[in-house]
Design a protein around this motif. Structure first.
Motif, mmCIF file in Angstrom:
data_model
loop_
_atom_site.group_PDB
_atom_site.id
_atom_site.type_symbol
_atom_site.label_atom_id
_atom_site.label_comp_id
_atom_site.label_asym_id
_atom_site.label_seq_id
_atom_site.Cartn_x
_atom_site.Cartn_y
_atom_site.Cartn_z
ATOM 1 N N ALA A 82 14.478 -6.468 7.273
ATOM 2 C CA ALA A 82 13.348 -6.340 6.364
ATOM 3 C C ALA A 82 12.324 -5.343 6.897
ATOM 4 O O ALA A 82 11.737 -4.562 6.127
ATOM 5 C CB ALA A 82 12.698 -7.701 6.139
ATOM 6 N N MET A 83 12.096 -5.345 8.207
ATOM 7 C CA MET A 83 11.186 -4.360 8.791
ATOM 8 C C MET A 83 11.752 -2.950 8.631
ATOM 9 O O MET A 83 11.031 -2.006 8.296
ATOM 10 C CB MET A 83 10.932 -4.681 10.269
ATOM 11 C CG MET A 83 10.066 -5.908 10.485
ATOM 12 S SD MET A 83 9.664 -6.245 12.215
ATOM 13 C CE MET A 83 11.142 -7.124 12.744
ATOM 14 N N ARG A 84 13.035 -2.820 8.879
ATOM 15 C CA ARG A 84 13.686 -1.512 8.726
ATOM 16 C C ARG A 84 13.564 -1.020 7.286
ATOM 17 O O ARG A 84 13.204 0.135 7.036
ATOM 18 C CB ARG A 84 15.155 -1.625 9.129
ATOM 19 C CG ARG A 84 15.881 -0.280 9.201
ATOM 20 C CD ARG A 84 17.398 -0.472 9.331
ATOM 21 N NE ARG A 84 17.780 -1.238 10.490
ATOM 22 C CZ ARG A 84 18.079 -0.706 11.673
ATOM 23 N NH1 ARG A 84 17.998 0.602 11.856
ATOM 24 N NH2 ARG A 84 18.463 -1.481 12.676
ATOM 25 N N ALA A 85 13.833 -1.914 6.327
ATOM 26 C CA ALA A 85 13.785 -1.523 4.918
ATOM 27 C C ALA A 85 12.380 -1.115 4.494
ATOM 28 O O ALA A 85 12.200 -0.153 3.734
ATOM 29 C CB ALA A 85 14.292 -2.674 4.050
ATOM 30 N N ASP A 126 2.506 -4.588 3.365
ATOM 31 C CA ASP A 126 2.533 -5.229 2.050
ATOM 32 C C ASP A 126 3.973 -5.482 1.616
ATOM 33 O O ASP A 126 4.330 -6.585 1.185
ATOM 34 C CB ASP A 126 1.816 -4.338 1.034
ATOM 35 C CG ASP A 126 2.081 -4.750 -0.401
ATOM 36 O OD1 ASP A 126 1.472 -5.737 -0.861
ATOM 37 O OD2 ASP A 126 2.909 -4.082 -1.063
ATOM 38 N N ARG A 127 4.801 -4.485 1.757
ATOM 39 C CA ARG A 127 6.202 -4.608 1.336
ATOM 40 C C ARG A 127 6.964 -5.592 2.206
ATOM 41 O O ARG A 127 7.693 -6.464 1.719
ATOM 42 C CB ARG A 127 6.875 -3.228 1.370
ATOM 43 C CG ARG A 127 8.289 -3.211 0.825
ATOM 44 C CD ARG A 127 8.896 -1.818 0.957
ATOM 45 N NE ARG A 127 10.199 -1.767 0.318
ATOM 46 C CZ ARG A 127 10.403 -1.310 -0.902
ATOM 47 N NH1 ARG A 127 9.397 -0.868 -1.629
ATOM 48 N NH2 ARG A 127 11.626 -1.292 -1.432
ATOM 49 N N PHE A 128 6.786 -5.465 3.515
ATOM 50 C CA PHE A 128 7.519 -6.321 4.457
ATOM 51 C C PHE A 128 7.101 -7.780 4.340
ATOM 52 O O PHE A 128 7.944 -8.683 4.220
ATOM 53 C CB PHE A 128 7.310 -5.816 5.880
ATOM 54 C CG PHE A 128 7.657 -6.836 6.925
ATOM 55 C CD1 PHE A 128 8.977 -7.226 7.114
ATOM 56 C CD2 PHE A 128 6.673 -7.415 7.704
ATOM 57 C CE1 PHE A 128 9.292 -8.191 8.064
ATOM 58 C CE2 PHE A 128 6.983 -8.368 8.657
ATOM 59 C CZ PHE A 128 8.301 -8.764 8.843
ATOM 60 N N LEU A 129 5.809 -8.053 4.381
ATOM 61 C CA LEU A 129 5.348 -9.427 4.423
ATOM 62 C C LEU A 129 5.635 -10.159 3.119
ATOM 63 O O LEU A 129 5.890 -11.373 3.124
ATOM 64 C CB LEU A 129 3.840 -9.479 4.727
ATOM 65 C CG LEU A 129 3.436 -9.016 6.125
ATOM 66 C CD1 LEU A 129 1.931 -8.992 6.260
ATOM 67 C CD2 LEU A 129 4.058 -9.910 7.186
ATOM 68 N N ALA A 130 5.610 -9.455 2.015
ATOM 69 C CA ALA A 130 5.871 -10.099 0.721
ATOM 70 C C ALA A 130 7.347 -10.477 0.561
ATOM 71 O O ALA A 130 7.662 -11.478 -0.092
ATOM 72 C CB ALA A 130 5.438 -9.197 -0.423
ATOM 73 N N ALA A 131 8.228 -9.703 1.183
ATOM 74 C CA ALA A 131 9.661 -9.877 0.906
ATOM 75 C C ALA A 131 10.453 -10.393 2.094
ATOM 76 O O ALA A 131 11.661 -10.609 1.974
ATOM 77 C CB ALA A 131 10.259 -8.550 0.452
ATOM 78 N N ALA A 132 9.810 -10.586 3.258
ATOM 79 C CA ALA A 132 10.551 -10.927 4.479
ATOM 80 C C ALA A 132 11.399 -12.180 4.278
ATOM 81 O O ALA A 132 10.912 -13.202 3.796
ATOM 82 C CB ALA A 132 9.567 -11.147 5.643
ATOM 83 N N GLU A 133 12.673 -12.065 4.638
ATOM 84 C CA GLU A 133 13.601 -13.203 4.519
ATOM 85 C C GLU A 133 13.406 -14.174 5.680
ATOM 86 O O GLU A 133 13.102 -13.774 6.782
ATOM 87 C CB GLU A 133 15.047 -12.668 4.500
ATOM 88 C CG GLU A 133 15.359 -11.862 3.256
ATOM 89 C CD GLU A 133 15.368 -12.682 1.985
ATOM 90 O OE1 GLU A 133 15.686 -13.900 2.074
ATOM 91 O OE2 GLU A 133 15.054 -12.133 0.931
#
Length: 450
Positions: free
Chosen positions: A370-373, A443-450
């Protein structure tokens, strides 16, 4: 989400960074620190985001802030996001701008903490407030922890929180914190420049040592074969000259392999006959600039840093002491201690002044993906690589709760600006655009982190 949706967050992250820098939270060690005003400032920002921050003091004015952002999936494990409020000392006489001015100049926010790590605190606060305005929510609960005393032993901060308030971190299985996720511009062997984003998936263990020698006090003009200063100096010299063997952990193997692929250097650490202590230095040389991301984590280290002996030049003191900053790779503690016993010898005793474990977290985990993405979504031509940190962070304390830690403070750094050199250095500063990049990635990482 449209770019203009971040306009308020863009302004806030710069202002928050500047205003946090203006709050002097210098930590001189030995309990001499004061994070209260910064903690109150951050708590007010989080309160403005609709959260319920708790301000917790381990001692007068040694303040920590903890808050929880509820996720949309109650069954999902929580994610801890942590950062520290304290900074190391700064001498205004040697800075181009006052280190506690928070001045915005030449597209940069200047001051102590701009990189380490009030920028990260500001980015997280800006994201939380952005979510409050837009109604955006993460899948997982997000626990925010902004701590005191990271620049010393964490005794007044993360260590105290873990010991006295573990319930605040209930459900947290993973954490992201200081360092990692920033741009490194490196030259490849064929002359190209590529952008690497190292993400920390481990840390060397801390081994701060106190050495002590005792001897016979006497007049400085007389022969003395029981001289504590001489015994200590010899031990310190042996430690400083010691060549620690190269050793590859699973994380450093992954780091070297992925960095090699990013810069076009073939790496085969499983090749027949490969010997790390013999062959690794040449391999790192082939990686060029990129080798700097791993050189400090392929062996243990012990650097003499302090000396304390005597009170008058013509008096031989009866004791002498020294400080040594030791760092230990995962699985290396026993060998490190055996080496110290041999290096100090029978005349010098040593003990831990502060010790914390080495860490390694899985690179194959969904959170790393998720961090990479999130990084590649905002820099598709970048290369995200795992690394081990040479130093340490509060992740060590939170690991005692079974929380796997990663270093992830995303910043888009321009070529020629030495981010690593600004940690504890002079003229610390962070580009405004780096902060805005970080807000979008988080914003992107924290919202979607698995």
């Amino acid at each position: 989400m449209r770019e203009e949706d971040f306009s308020t967050a863009d302004d806030e992250v710069v202002r928050f960074t500047s205003e946090l820098i203006r709050i002097d939270t210098t930590n001189r060690g030995g309990g001499d620190g004061d994070e209260r005003e910064a903690a109150e400032y951050v708590a007010a920002l989080l309160d403005g985001a609709g959260l319920e921050p708790r301000l917790l003091e381990s001692a007068p004015r040694r303040s920590n802030v903890v808050a929880r952002i509820p996720g949309t999936d109650p069954a999902a494990p929580a994610l801890l996001v942590h950062g520290h409020l304290d900074v190391v000392p700064a001498d205004p006489a040697v800075w181009r701008v006052h280190p506690f001015s928070g001045e915005v100049r030449d597209g940069m926010v200047w001051g102590r903490g701009a990189i380490d790590m009030k920028d990260a605190v500001a980015m997280v606060a800006a994201v939380a407030r952005h979510w409050s305005r837009t109604g955006r929510r993460p899948r997982r609960d997000i626990v925010l922890a902004f701590t005191a005393d990271e620049e010393a032993s964490a005794a007044y901060g993360a260590e105290w929180l873990v010991r006295t308030h573990p319930e605040l971190f209930e459900g947290c299985t993973e954490a992201v914190g200081e360092s990692g996720g920033h741009t490194e511009h490196v030259r490849t062997p064929d002359g190209r420049t590529v952008r690497l984003y190292p993400v920390a998936a481990g840390e060397r263990g801390t081994a701060w040592l106190r050495l002590r020698a005792t001897g016979t006090a006497g007049h400085g003009s007389r022969p003395n074969d029981d001289n504590a200063v001489r015994a200590l100096a010899s031990a310190v010299a042996r430690i400083g000259d010691h060549r620690w063997p190269h050793r590859l952990t699973p994380l450093t193997r992954a780091a070297i392999t992925e960095i090699g692929a990013a810069v076009g250097v073939k790496v085969d650490l499983d090749a027949p006959g490969f010997d790390a202590d013999r062959d690794l230095p040449a391999l790192l040389d082939r990686l060029g600039d990129a080798a700097g991301m791993v050189r400090g984590t392929v062996r243990e280290s012990a650097n003499p840093t302090m000396l304390d002996a005597g009170y008058k030049v013509n008096v031989i003191p009866g004791d002498a002491a020294a400080g040594v900053d030791g760092r230990v790779l995962p699985g290396g503690r026993e060998a490190f201690e055996e080496a110290l016993d041999a290096l100090t010898g029978p005349r010098v005793d040593w003990e831990y002044e502060h010790s914390s474990p080495a860490l390694e977290s899985p690179v194959e985990a969904p959170i790393f993906a998720a961090m990479r993405a999130a990084l590649l979504a905002h820099d598709p031509e970048g290369h995200v690589v795992p690394v081990c940190m040479a130093g340490g962070t509060d992740a060590k304390q939170f690991s005692e709760l079974g929380i796997a830690g990663y270093g992830f403070t995303p910043l888009l750094m321009p070529p020629g600006l030495d981010r690593d050199g600004m940690f504890h250095g002079v003229d610390e500063r962070v580009p405004v655009e780096a902060l805005r990049f970080g807000v979008r990635v988080l914003d992107r990482f924290l919202a979607a982190a698995e």
